[in-house]
Write a protein that holds these residues in place. Structure first.
Motif, PDB file in Angstrom:
ATOM      1  N   GLY A  18      43.960 -10.628 -10.091  1.00 57.60           N
ATOM      2  CA  GLY A  18      44.574 -11.023  -8.819  1.00 57.60           C
ATOM      3  C   GLY A  18      44.788  -9.875  -7.853  1.00 57.60           C
ATOM      4  N   ARG A  19      45.217  -8.727  -8.356  1.00 56.31           N
ATOM      5  CA  ARG A  19      45.495  -7.595  -7.480  1.00 56.31           C
ATOM      6  C   ARG A  19      44.219  -7.087  -6.801  1.00 56.31           C
ATOM      7  NH1 ARG A  19      49.468  -3.882  -6.581  1.00 56.31           N
ATOM      8  NH2 ARG A  19      48.825  -1.753  -6.128  1.00 56.31           N
ATOM      9  N   THR A  20      43.121  -7.033  -7.547  1.00 57.96           N
ATOM     10  CA  THR A  20      41.846  -6.583  -6.979  1.00 57.96           C
ATOM     11  C   THR A  20      41.343  -7.577  -5.934  1.00 57.96           C
ATOM     12  OG1 THR A  20      41.345  -5.553  -9.105  1.00 57.96           O
ATOM     13  CG2 THR A  20      39.534  -5.806  -7.566  1.00 57.96           C
ATOM     14  N   VAL A  21      41.501  -8.856  -6.201  1.00 63.85           N
ATOM     15  CA  VAL A  21      41.060  -9.880  -5.243  1.00 63.85           C
ATOM     16  C   VAL A  21      41.872  -9.784  -3.951  1.00 63.85           C
ATOM     17  CG1 VAL A  21      40.895 -12.356  -4.835  1.00 63.85           C
ATOM     18  CG2 VAL A  21      40.247 -11.420  -7.059  1.00 63.85           C
ATOM     19  N   ARG A  22      43.186  -9.600  -4.068  1.00 61.34           N
ATOM     20  CA  ARG A  22      44.028  -9.478  -2.871  1.00 61.34           C
ATOM     21  C   ARG A  22      43.682  -8.217  -2.077  1.00 61.34           C
ATOM     22  NH1 ARG A  22      47.951 -11.287  -6.510  1.00 61.34           N
ATOM     23  NH2 ARG A  22      48.731  -9.176  -6.848  1.00 61.34           N
ATOM     24  N   PHE A  23      43.350  -7.133  -2.796  1.00 60.64           N
ATOM     25  CA  PHE A  23      42.962  -5.902  -2.115  1.00 60.64           C
ATOM     26  C   PHE A  23      41.681  -6.113  -1.317  1.00 60.64           C
ATOM     27  CE2 PHE A  23      40.606  -1.770  -2.439  1.00 60.64           C
ATOM     28  CZ  PHE A  23      41.366  -1.084  -1.513  1.00 60.64           C
ATOM     29  N   CYS A  24      40.703  -6.827  -1.882  1.00 55.65           N
ATOM     30  CA  CYS A  24      39.452  -7.109  -1.169  1.00 55.65           C
ATOM     31  C   CYS A  24      39.709  -7.984   0.056  1.00 55.65           C
ATOM     32  CB  CYS A  24      38.457  -7.801  -2.097  1.00 55.65           C
ATOM     33  SG  CYS A  24      37.848  -6.763  -3.431  1.00 55.65           S
ATOM     34  N   GLU A  25      40.567  -8.972  -0.076  1.00 58.35           N
ATOM     35  CA  GLU A  25      40.881  -9.855   1.055  1.00 58.35           C
ATOM     36  C   GLU A  25      41.548  -9.079   2.190  1.00 58.35           C
ATOM     37  OE1 GLU A  25      43.217 -12.882  -0.700  1.00 58.35           O
ATOM     38  OE2 GLU A  25      41.506 -13.960  -1.563  1.00 58.35           O
ATOM     39  N   GLN A  26      42.464  -8.173   1.852  1.00 61.46           N
ATOM     40  CA  GLN A  26      43.133  -7.388   2.889  1.00 61.46           C
ATOM     41  C   GLN A  26      42.188  -6.360   3.502  1.00 61.46           C
ATOM     42  OE1 GLN A  26      46.880  -5.795   1.544  1.00 61.46           O
ATOM     43  NE2 GLN A  26      47.583  -7.768   0.752  1.00 61.46           N
ATOM     44  N   LEU A  27      41.253  -5.844   2.704  1.00 64.33           N
ATOM     45  CA  LEU A  27      40.258  -4.909   3.233  1.00 64.33           C
ATOM     46  C   LEU A  27      39.337  -5.615   4.232  1.00 64.33           C
ATOM     47  CD1 LEU A  27      39.648  -1.889   2.676  1.00 64.33           C
ATOM     48  CD2 LEU A  27      37.870  -2.639   1.093  1.00 64.33           C
ATOM     49  N   ALA A  28      39.079  -6.901   3.990  1.00 62.41           N
ATOM     50  CA  ALA A  28      38.222  -7.669   4.898  1.00 62.41           C
ATOM     51  C   ALA A  28      38.909  -7.909   6.235  1.00 62.41           C
ATOM     52  CB  ALA A  28      37.843  -8.993   4.243  1.00 62.41           C
ATOM     53  N   THR A  29      40.248  -7.937   6.265  1.00 57.73           N
ATOM     54  CA  THR A  29      40.955  -8.099   7.542  1.00 57.73           C
ATOM     55  C   THR A  29      40.980  -6.807   8.352  1.00 57.73           C
ATOM     56  OG1 THR A  29      43.080  -7.587   6.491  1.00 57.73           O
ATOM     57  CG2 THR A  29      42.420  -9.901   6.570  1.00 57.73           C
ATOM     58  N   VAL A  30      40.763  -5.666   7.671  1.00 58.96           N
ATOM     59  CA  VAL A  30      40.736  -4.367   8.359  1.00 58.96           C
ATOM     60  C   VAL A  30      39.366  -4.118   8.986  1.00 58.96           C
ATOM     61  CG1 VAL A  30      40.877  -1.875   7.993  1.00 58.96           C
ATOM     62  CG2 VAL A  30      42.540  -3.375   6.921  1.00 58.96           C
ATOM     63  N   ILE A  31      38.288  -4.433   8.252  1.00 60.15           N
ATOM     64  CA  ILE A  31      36.914  -4.179   8.707  1.00 60.15           C
ATOM     65  C   ILE A  31      36.404  -5.433   9.415  1.00 60.15           C
ATOM     66  CG2 ILE A  31      34.587  -3.546   7.995  1.00 60.15           C
ATOM     67  CD1 ILE A  31      35.844  -2.334   5.462  1.00 60.15           C
ATOM     68  N   PRO A  32      36.047  -5.341  10.685  1.00 61.90           N
ATOM     69  CA  PRO A  32      35.510  -6.519  11.384  1.00 61.90           C
ATOM     70  C   PRO A  32      34.174  -6.960  10.792  1.00 61.90           C
ATOM     71  CG  PRO A  32      36.190  -4.800  12.936  1.00 61.90           C
ATOM     72  CD  PRO A  32      36.197  -4.180  11.568  1.00 61.90           C
ATOM     73  N   ASN A  33      33.923  -8.261  10.877  1.00 61.71           N
ATOM     74  CA  ASN A  33      32.670  -8.866  10.412  1.00 61.71           C
ATOM     75  C   ASN A  33      32.417  -8.561   8.929  1.00 61.71           C
ATOM     76  OD1 ASN A  33      30.420 -10.450  10.696  1.00 61.71           O
ATOM     77  ND2 ASN A  33      29.154  -8.881  11.680  1.00 61.71           N
ATOM     78  N   ALA A  34      33.496  -8.616   8.115  1.00 59.13           N
ATOM     79  CA  ALA A  34      33.390  -8.396   6.666  1.00 59.13           C
ATOM     80  C   ALA A  34      33.582  -9.720   5.944  1.00 59.13           C
ATOM     81  CB  ALA A  34      34.427  -7.374   6.207  1.00 59.13           C
ATOM     82  N   HIS A  35      32.827  -9.914   4.872  1.00 51.92           N
ATOM     83  CA  HIS A  35      32.863 -11.164   4.115  1.00 51.92           C
ATOM     84  C   HIS A  35      33.066 -10.843   2.640  1.00 51.92           C
ATOM     85  CE1 HIS A  35      31.103 -13.154   7.693  1.00 51.92           C
ATOM     86  NE2 HIS A  35      30.370 -12.040   7.768  1.00 51.92           N
ATOM     87  N   VAL A  36      33.946 -11.598   1.985  1.00 53.93           N
ATOM     88  CA  VAL A  36      34.247 -11.402   0.560  1.00 53.93           C
ATOM     89  C   VAL A  36      33.521 -12.476  -0.235  1.00 53.93           C
ATOM     90  CG1 VAL A  36      36.059 -11.230  -1.182  1.00 53.93           C
ATOM     91  CG2 VAL A  36      36.505 -10.451   1.146  1.00 53.93           C
ATOM     92  N   TYR A  37      32.741 -12.044  -1.243  1.00 53.16           N
ATOM     93  CA  TYR A  37      32.011 -12.972  -2.104  1.00 53.16           C
ATOM     94  C   TYR A  37      32.322 -12.656  -3.555  1.00 53.16           C
ATOM     95  CZ  TYR A  37      29.167 -14.610   1.806  1.00 53.16           C
ATOM     96  OH  TYR A  37      28.748 -15.166   2.987  1.00 53.16           O
ATOM     97  N   TYR A  38      32.323 -13.728  -4.359  1.00 55.71           N
ATOM     98  CA  TYR A  38      32.535 -13.574  -5.797  1.00 55.71           C
ATOM     99  C   TYR A  38      31.248 -13.061  -6.450  1.00 55.71           C
ATOM    100  CZ  TYR A  38      33.964 -14.697 -10.566  1.00 55.71           C
ATOM    101  OH  TYR A  38      34.285 -14.625 -11.897  1.00 55.71           O
ATOM    102  N   ARG A  39      31.371 -12.148  -7.402  1.00 55.08           N
ATOM    103  CA  ARG A  39      30.214 -11.463  -7.995  1.00 55.08           C
ATOM    104  C   ARG A  39      29.354 -12.409  -8.846  1.00 55.08           C
ATOM    105  NH1 ARG A  39      29.769  -6.038  -9.737  1.00 55.08           N
ATOM    106  NH2 ARG A  39      27.676  -5.693 -10.587  1.00 55.08           N
ATOM    107  N   ARG A  40      29.962 -13.248  -9.628  1.00 56.45           N
ATOM    108  CA  ARG A  40      29.265 -14.219 -10.498  1.00 56.45           C
ATOM    109  C   ARG A  40      28.384 -13.545 -11.547  1.00 56.45           C
ATOM    110  NH1 ARG A  40      27.316 -18.820  -6.091  1.00 56.45           N
ATOM    111  NH2 ARG A  40      29.428 -19.334  -5.354  1.00 56.45           N
ATOM    112  N   GLY A  41      28.754 -12.340 -11.958  1.00 59.39           N
ATOM    113  CA  GLY A  41      28.034 -11.677 -13.044  1.00 59.39           C
ATOM    114  C   GLY A  41      26.668 -11.141 -12.680  1.00 59.39           C
ATOM    115  N   LEU A  42      26.317 -11.101 -11.403  1.00 59.62           N
ATOM    116  CA  LEU A  42      24.999 -10.616 -10.999  1.00 59.62           C
ATOM    117  C   LEU A  42      24.970  -9.091 -11.010  1.00 59.62           C
ATOM    118  CD1 LEU A  42      24.248 -12.989  -8.000  1.00 59.62           C
ATOM    119  CD2 LEU A  42      23.179 -13.052 -10.241  1.00 59.62           C
ATOM    120  N   ALA A  43      23.811  -8.527 -11.352  1.00 62.67           N
ATOM    121  CA  ALA A  43      23.633  -7.078 -11.284  1.00 62.67           C
ATOM    122  C   ALA A  43      23.465  -6.660  -9.830  1.00 62.67           C
ATOM    123  CB  ALA A  43      22.418  -6.662 -12.103  1.00 62.67           C
TER     124      ALA A  43
END
Length: 353
Positions: free
Chosen positions: A158-183
């Motif tokens: 949860g903490r890492t996910v919240r950090f990514c969401e808040q980082l996306a509000t700082v950087i314009p035109n940023a999108h958060v996607y789930y990794r889904r185990g992909l390399a």
């Protein structure tokens, strides 16, 4: 047997009695006065005598309490001497007025820094040519607009996910996607096909963000950072309201070497070149002793002369681990720079950025 009696003389008994009487007749006040005088003498001797003779160190005292007392005395003496010198210099400066000598600059690790041969001169023609032909030239020439994809390691907490969401509000035109185990080798071609210019991967250890991979697309470079001191918005005191969608201004401090210059351009290309000053938001990357401190503020105009700042968050600290040419490739990638702690961190006054 004849028993002879030995007469007790009166002088002995009287002498004994007199001695006893003399001891009994000693007044209490005189005894207290004598003890006080002895204490005063001892204090005078202690103050007059130096606390430490030359060539003596506190560590030679084996008694812990005595060692602590002597250390505190030494500390107080040094403080008194320092204050006396300070007052004396102030009096001399006031007496001389305009003719007073300038104040001494205190020695710090920053101003005692070892000179680096790769320090960038902004007027250097070679540096200007490299900037015009590197991977970020299209961005600085206004040909591309930044588009950022933010993802995490597998199964983020949860903490890492919240950090990514808040980082996306700082950087314009940023999108958060789930990794889904992909390399990452499979993620990078998909990002290039969808016109993303950056890929940010946040790694975690024991539910705490501890690493960041910053990959510039499509040609690189790729930087790997260690993240520490992460504080989310709810953990900050006196924070402002959530940031708006306006593009912030970007401040880059103390990126002076060639390596630091390339890292600064890597950070600058994350944000659009035309900041919207209406939002009054500032993103700061401050390099100090090879640690990059990130802060996000909003400045507030109190009146025509006074301006205040209000931190919005999140905040974190970055430490560069490696810089790789091209996109992410942990096996066959060519590294421009790798941190070697025992070699590079041996001298405290030598910095890489």
């Amino acid at each position: 047997m004849d028993i002879t009696e030995v007469p007790v003389t009166q002088t002995d008994s009287k002498g004994k009695k007199k001695k006893n009487k003399k001891t009994k007749k000693k007044p209490v006040k005189e005894a207290e006065g004598g003890a006080a005088e002895e204490k005063k003498k001892e204090e005078k001797m202690e103050s007059a005598a130096p606390a430490f003779p030359p060539g003596f160190s506190v560590s030679e005292i084996k008694n812990k309490q005595r060692r602590h007392v002597m250390f505190m005395k030494l500390k107080q003496e040094k403080r008194k001497q320092k204050m006396q010198l300070k007052k004396q210099k102030k009096k001399e400066r006031d007496a001389l007025g305009d003719k007073a000598p300038p104040k001494e600059v205190p020695k710090t690790i920053e101003n005692q820094r070892v000179y680096d041969e790769t320090t960038v001169d902004p007027e250097d023609e070679e540096v200007a040519f490299d900037e015009g032909t590197d991977e970020f030239s299209s961005y600085f020439n206004g040909l591309t607009n930044p588009k950022v994809l933010i993802t995490t390691s597998d199964r983020p907490r949860g903490r890492t996910v919240r950090f990514c969401e808040q980082l996306a509000t700082v950087i314009p035109n940023a999108h958060v996607y789930y990794r889904r185990g992909l390399a990452l080798k499979r993620v990078i071609p998909q990002c290039v096909a969808r016109d993303f210019t950056y890929l940010i991967v946040i790694n975690e250890d024991r539910k705490i963000p501890n690493g960041m991979v910053l990959c510039h697309l499509p040609d690189g470079p790729t930087a790997h950072f260690k993240i520490s001191s992460v504080r989310l918005r709810k953990e900050m005191k006196r924070r402002g309201k959530d940031p708006t969608e306006h593009s912030p201004e970007v401040i880059l401090n103390n990126f002076s070497t060639r390596l630091g210059h390339s890292i600064g351009r890597l950070f600058a290309a994350l944000f659009p070149q035309d900041p919207q000053f209406v939002g009054r938001q500032v993103a700061t990357f401050h390099n100090q002793r090879d640690f990059v401190f990130f802060r996000f503020h909003r400045y507030i105009f109190k009146n025509e002369k006074k301006v205040g700042i209000q931190e919005l968050g999140p905040r974190f600290t970055l430490k560069l681990r490696s810089l790789q040419k091209g996109t992410f490739d942990s096996k066959f990638g060519e590294y421009e720079w790798v941190l070697k702690r025992h070699e590079m961190d041996a001298c405290r006054r030598k910095f890489q950025l």
